[in-house]
Motif scaffolding. Structure first.
Motif: not given
Length: 161
Positions: A25-28, A61-66, A154-161
């Motif tokens: 949930e932290d990295t995507y 990535n955890a507490g960082f966002s770009i 809204f945003c869609v998440k992807f790139g999970f392991d």
């Protein structure tokens, strides 16, 4: 120089152990779209009700966002684009506050201007997507004043392991 070295020395244990903090949930990556709520419902100070929309691509990535984004507002011949490096307060939770700085450009028919904005975001996360409200305080260098706006989307998440 000594202060910088001391700061690095104090932060090193956190940096070295950051992999243990990360979960799925932290990295995507995420893609999203949004709209300026005031312009969509009431209109702006210089325009009637109109579409002012954003498209974005981001990485967490955890507490960082770009975030890289593009905004278009045809009613007033306005476009902006830029990157927003930011800080995520509660990564991996359902309700996630975040803040970022927008380093951007405003494109008008007559010229391109550099711009700067400060954003505060409130996000509510589901499994593969999230909805957000974003308050923005932008230095409108095309007219040399500060503009406050509120966006939703809204945003869609992807790139999970």
């Amino acid at each position: 120089m000594k202060r910088l070295f001391l700061l690095m020395l104090l932060l090193f244990p956190m940096i070295a152990n950051c992999q243990s903090w990360l979960t799925r949930e932290d990295t995507y990556w995420f893609v999203g779209t949004g709209v300026d709520v005031r312009n969509a419902i009431f209109g702006g100070t210089v325009n009637p009700v109109a579409y002012d929309g954003t498209w974005s691509l981001g990485y967490r990535n955890a507490g960082f966002s770009i975030i890289a984004y593009y905004e278009t507002f045809h009613e007033i011949e306005y476009e902006s684009f830029g990157v927003n490096p930011g800080f995520v307060v509660r990564p991996g939770k359902k309700f996630v506050p975040a803040a970022d700085i927008s380093l951007s450009f405003i494109r008008r028919p007559w010229k391109v201007y550099p711009s700067l904005a400060f954003n505060a975001r409130a996000e509510y996360h589901f499994d593969r997507f999230f909805i957000y409200a974003r308050a923005e305080n932008r230095w409108r260098t095309d007219y040399d004043f500060y503009q406050f706006s509120v966006y939703g989307g809204f945003c869609v998440k992807f790139g999970f392991d």
